[in-house]
Design a protein around this motif. Structure first.
Motif, PDB file in Angstrom:
ATOM      1  N   PRO A  22       0.823  -1.215   0.000  1.00  0.00           N
ATOM      2  CA  PRO A  22       0.000   0.000   0.000  1.00  0.00           C
ATOM      3  C   PRO A  22       0.859   1.268   0.000  1.00  0.00           C
ATOM      4  O   PRO A  22       2.035   1.240   0.363  1.00  0.00           O
ATOM      5  CB  PRO A  22      -0.780  -0.109   1.300  1.00  0.00           C
ATOM      6  CG  PRO A  22       0.098  -0.916   2.189  1.00  0.00           C
ATOM      7  CD  PRO A  22       0.822  -1.889   1.285  1.00  0.00           C
ATOM      8  N   PHE A  23       0.251   2.368  -0.399  1.00  0.00           N
ATOM      9  CA  PHE A  23       0.885   3.682  -0.299  1.00  0.00           C
ATOM     10  C   PHE A  23       0.694   4.141   1.139  1.00  0.00           C
ATOM     11  O   PHE A  23      -0.428   4.349   1.586  1.00  0.00           O
ATOM     12  CB  PHE A  23       0.235   4.677  -1.260  1.00  0.00           C
ATOM     13  CG  PHE A  23       0.919   6.011  -1.298  1.00  0.00           C
ATOM     14  CD1 PHE A  23       1.852   6.290  -2.276  1.00  0.00           C
ATOM     15  CD2 PHE A  23       0.630   6.987  -0.354  1.00  0.00           C
ATOM     16  CE1 PHE A  23       2.496   7.524  -2.317  1.00  0.00           C
ATOM     17  CE2 PHE A  23       1.264   8.214  -0.388  1.00  0.00           C
ATOM     18  CZ  PHE A  23       2.202   8.482  -1.370  1.00  0.00           C
ATOM     19  N   GLU A  24       1.791   4.274   1.888  1.00  0.00           N
ATOM     20  CA  GLU A  24       1.694   4.652   3.294  1.00  0.00           C
ATOM     21  C   GLU A  24       1.676   6.168   3.440  1.00  0.00           C
ATOM     22  O   GLU A  24       2.540   6.856   2.908  1.00  0.00           O
ATOM     23  CB  GLU A  24       2.849   4.050   4.085  1.00  0.00           C
ATOM     24  CG  GLU A  24       2.775   2.531   4.124  1.00  0.00           C
ATOM     25  CD  GLU A  24       3.784   1.918   5.057  1.00  0.00           C
ATOM     26  OE1 GLU A  24       4.016   2.480   6.147  1.00  0.00           O
ATOM     27  OE2 GLU A  24       4.344   0.877   4.691  1.00  0.00           O
ATOM     28  N   ILE A  25       0.681   6.657   4.164  1.00  0.00           N
ATOM     29  CA  ILE A  25       0.520   8.093   4.381  1.00  0.00           C
ATOM     30  C   ILE A  25       0.944   8.401   5.806  1.00  0.00           C
ATOM     31  O   ILE A  25       0.250   8.044   6.759  1.00  0.00           O
ATOM     32  CB  ILE A  25      -0.939   8.524   4.152  1.00  0.00           C
ATOM     33  CG1 ILE A  25      -1.390   8.141   2.745  1.00  0.00           C
ATOM     34  CG2 ILE A  25      -1.087  10.022   4.397  1.00  0.00           C
ATOM     35  CD1 ILE A  25      -2.864   8.308   2.516  1.00  0.00           C
ATOM     36  N   ALA A  26       2.097   9.034   5.952  1.00  0.00           N
ATOM     37  CA  ALA A  26       2.583   9.419   7.273  1.00  0.00           C
ATOM     38  C   ALA A  26       1.868  10.685   7.720  1.00  0.00           C
ATOM     39  O   ALA A  26       1.609  11.572   6.919  1.00  0.00           O
ATOM     40  CB  ALA A  26       4.088   9.642   7.220  1.00  0.00           C
ATOM     41  N   GLN A  27       1.532  10.760   8.974  1.00  0.00           N
ATOM     42  CA  GLN A  27       0.889  11.933   9.572  1.00  0.00           C
ATOM     43  C   GLN A  27      -0.300  12.414   8.739  1.00  0.00           C
ATOM     44  O   GLN A  27      -0.314  13.525   8.209  1.00  0.00           O
ATOM     45  CB  GLN A  27       1.914  13.044   9.756  1.00  0.00           C
ATOM     46  CG  GLN A  27       3.084  12.614  10.626  1.00  0.00           C
ATOM     47  CD  GLN A  27       4.196  13.610  10.632  1.00  0.00           C
ATOM     48  OE1 GLN A  27       4.435  14.308   9.647  1.00  0.00           O
ATOM     49  NE2 GLN A  27       4.902  13.687  11.741  1.00  0.00           N
ATOM     50  N   VAL A  52      -4.612   6.424  12.563  1.00  0.00           N
ATOM     51  CA  VAL A  52      -5.005   7.480  13.488  1.00  0.00           C
ATOM     52  C   VAL A  52      -5.156   6.835  14.863  1.00  0.00           C
ATOM     53  O   VAL A  52      -5.513   5.667  14.976  1.00  0.00           O
ATOM     54  CB  VAL A  52      -6.311   8.191  13.049  1.00  0.00           C
ATOM     55  CG1 VAL A  52      -6.093   8.965  11.781  1.00  0.00           C
ATOM     56  CG2 VAL A  52      -7.438   7.211  12.884  1.00  0.00           C
ATOM     57  N   THR A  53      -4.862   7.577  15.893  1.00  0.00           N
ATOM     58  CA  THR A  53      -4.850   7.007  17.240  1.00  0.00           C
ATOM     59  C   THR A  53      -6.009   7.462  18.117  1.00  0.00           C
ATOM     60  O   THR A  53      -6.082   7.085  19.270  1.00  0.00           O
ATOM     61  CB  THR A  53      -3.527   7.341  17.938  1.00  0.00           C
ATOM     62  OG1 THR A  53      -3.371   8.764  17.961  1.00  0.00           O
ATOM     63  CG2 THR A  53      -2.358   6.703  17.210  1.00  0.00           C
ATOM     64  N   GLY A  54      -6.898   8.255  17.561  1.00  0.00           N
ATOM     65  CA  GLY A  54      -8.042   8.711  18.336  1.00  0.00           C
ATOM     66  C   GLY A  54      -9.170   9.116  17.418  1.00  0.00           C
ATOM     67  O   GLY A  54      -9.039   9.050  16.193  1.00  0.00           O
ATOM     68  N   PRO A  55     -10.277   9.517  17.992  1.00  0.00           N
ATOM     69  CA  PRO A  55     -11.412   9.938  17.158  1.00  0.00           C
ATOM     70  C   PRO A  55     -11.023  11.108  16.253  1.00  0.00           C
ATOM     71  O   PRO A  55     -10.367  12.049  16.686  1.00  0.00           O
ATOM     72  CB  PRO A  55     -12.462  10.380  18.178  1.00  0.00           C
ATOM     73  CG  PRO A  55     -12.064   9.738  19.466  1.00  0.00           C
ATOM     74  CD  PRO A  55     -10.568   9.615  19.418  1.00  0.00           C
ATOM     75  N   THR A  56     -11.394  11.013  15.015  1.00  0.00           N
ATOM     76  CA  THR A  56     -11.100  12.080  14.061  1.00  0.00           C
ATOM     77  C   THR A  56     -12.013  11.933  12.865  1.00  0.00           C
ATOM     78  O   THR A  56     -12.707  10.931  12.711  1.00  0.00           O
ATOM     79  CB  THR A  56      -9.621  12.044  13.614  1.00  0.00           C
ATOM     80  OG1 THR A  56      -9.359  13.221  12.872  1.00  0.00           O
ATOM     81  CG2 THR A  56      -9.332  10.823  12.775  1.00  0.00           C
ATOM     82  N   ARG A  57     -12.037  12.919  12.015  1.00  0.00           N
ATOM     83  CA  ARG A  57     -12.768  12.853  10.754  1.00  0.00           C
ATOM     84  C   ARG A  57     -11.766  12.780   9.618  1.00  0.00           C
ATOM     85  O   ARG A  57     -10.816  13.552   9.561  1.00  0.00           O
ATOM     86  CB  ARG A  57     -13.638  14.084  10.572  1.00  0.00           C
ATOM     87  CG  ARG A  57     -14.774  14.168  11.535  1.00  0.00           C
ATOM     88  CD  ARG A  57     -15.600  15.383  11.245  1.00  0.00           C
ATOM     89  NE  ARG A  57     -16.687  15.476  12.195  1.00  0.00           N
ATOM     90  CZ  ARG A  57     -17.695  16.298  12.093  1.00  0.00           C
ATOM     91  NH1 ARG A  57     -17.741  17.150  11.071  1.00  0.00           N
ATOM     92  NH2 ARG A  57     -18.650  16.329  12.985  1.00  0.00           N
ATOM     93  N   ILE A  58     -12.016  11.865   8.711  1.00  0.00           N
ATOM     94  CA  ILE A  58     -11.206  11.739   7.515  1.00  0.00           C
ATOM     95  C   ILE A  58     -12.132  11.994   6.324  1.00  0.00           C
ATOM     96  O   ILE A  58     -13.152  11.341   6.181  1.00  0.00           O
ATOM     97  CB  ILE A  58     -10.592  10.319   7.374  1.00  0.00           C
ATOM     98  CG1 ILE A  58      -9.698  10.003   8.567  1.00  0.00           C
ATOM     99  CG2 ILE A  58      -9.851  10.185   6.069  1.00  0.00           C
ATOM    100  CD1 ILE A  58      -8.438  10.812   8.659  1.00  0.00           C
ATOM    101  N   PHE A  59     -11.790  12.967   5.516  1.00  0.00           N
ATOM    102  CA  PHE A  59     -12.579  13.297   4.341  1.00  0.00           C
ATOM    103  C   PHE A  59     -11.878  12.716   3.119  1.00  0.00           C
ATOM    104  O   PHE A  59     -10.696  12.959   2.901  1.00  0.00           O
ATOM    105  CB  PHE A  59     -12.748  14.806   4.196  1.00  0.00           C
ATOM    106  CG  PHE A  59     -13.508  15.415   5.341  1.00  0.00           C
ATOM    107  CD1 PHE A  59     -14.885  15.427   5.337  1.00  0.00           C
ATOM    108  CD2 PHE A  59     -12.841  15.942   6.432  1.00  0.00           C
ATOM    109  CE1 PHE A  59     -15.594  15.970   6.396  1.00  0.00           C
ATOM    110  CE2 PHE A  59     -13.534  16.494   7.506  1.00  0.00           C
ATOM    111  CZ  PHE A  59     -14.911  16.498   7.485  1.00  0.00           C
ATOM    112  N   ALA A  60     -12.599  11.950   2.346  1.00  0.00           N
ATOM    113  CA  ALA A  60     -12.027  11.339   1.137  1.00  0.00           C
ATOM    114  C   ALA A  60     -13.024  11.509  -0.008  1.00  0.00           C
ATOM    115  O   ALA A  60     -14.244  11.473   0.191  1.00  0.00           O
ATOM    116  CB  ALA A  60     -11.748   9.862   1.349  1.00  0.00           C
ATOM    117  N   GLN A  61     -12.494  11.685  -1.200  1.00  0.00           N
ATOM    118  CA  GLN A  61     -13.337  11.852  -2.374  1.00  0.00           C
ATOM    119  C   GLN A  61     -12.624  11.245  -3.568  1.00  0.00           C
ATOM    120  O   GLN A  61     -11.418  11.405  -3.734  1.00  0.00           O
ATOM    121  CB  GLN A  61     -13.591  13.334  -2.621  1.00  0.00           C
ATOM    122  CG  GLN A  61     -14.468  13.611  -3.815  1.00  0.00           C
ATOM    123  CD  GLN A  61     -14.720  15.109  -3.991  1.00  0.00           C
ATOM    124  OE1 GLN A  61     -14.095  15.944  -3.351  1.00  0.00           O
ATOM    125  NE2 GLN A  61     -15.628  15.428  -4.864  1.00  0.00           N
TER     126      GLN A  61
END
Length: 64
Positions: A22-27, A52-61
């Motif tokens: 996979p393409f690894e996305i750091a930070q 991610v290590t906690g609750p967060t929102r990830i926006f993808a399109q």
């Protein structure tokens, strides 16, 4: 006065990714990214990996 500009960090596909490589996305939460890739066949997929290590929102399109 100089104002900040907001933009995505662009990534152009050079090598196909897969579940095995996979393409690894750091930070993933520090920058907005735009990935440009090509689907050459009906079986072509691109796989991205990030953590991610906690609750967060990830926006993808996906735009075809």
């Amino acid at each position: 006065m100089i104002e900040p500009a907001f933009a995505h960090v662009p990534y152009l596909e050079e090598v196909d990714t897969s579940p095995e490589t996979p393409f690894e996305i750091a930070q993933p939460l520090e920058k907005s990214r735009a990935f440009y890739s090509w689907f050459e066949t009906g079986d072509d997929i691109d796989v991205f990996l990030f953590q991610v290590t906690g609750p967060t929102r990830i926006f993808a399109q996906a735009i075809v």
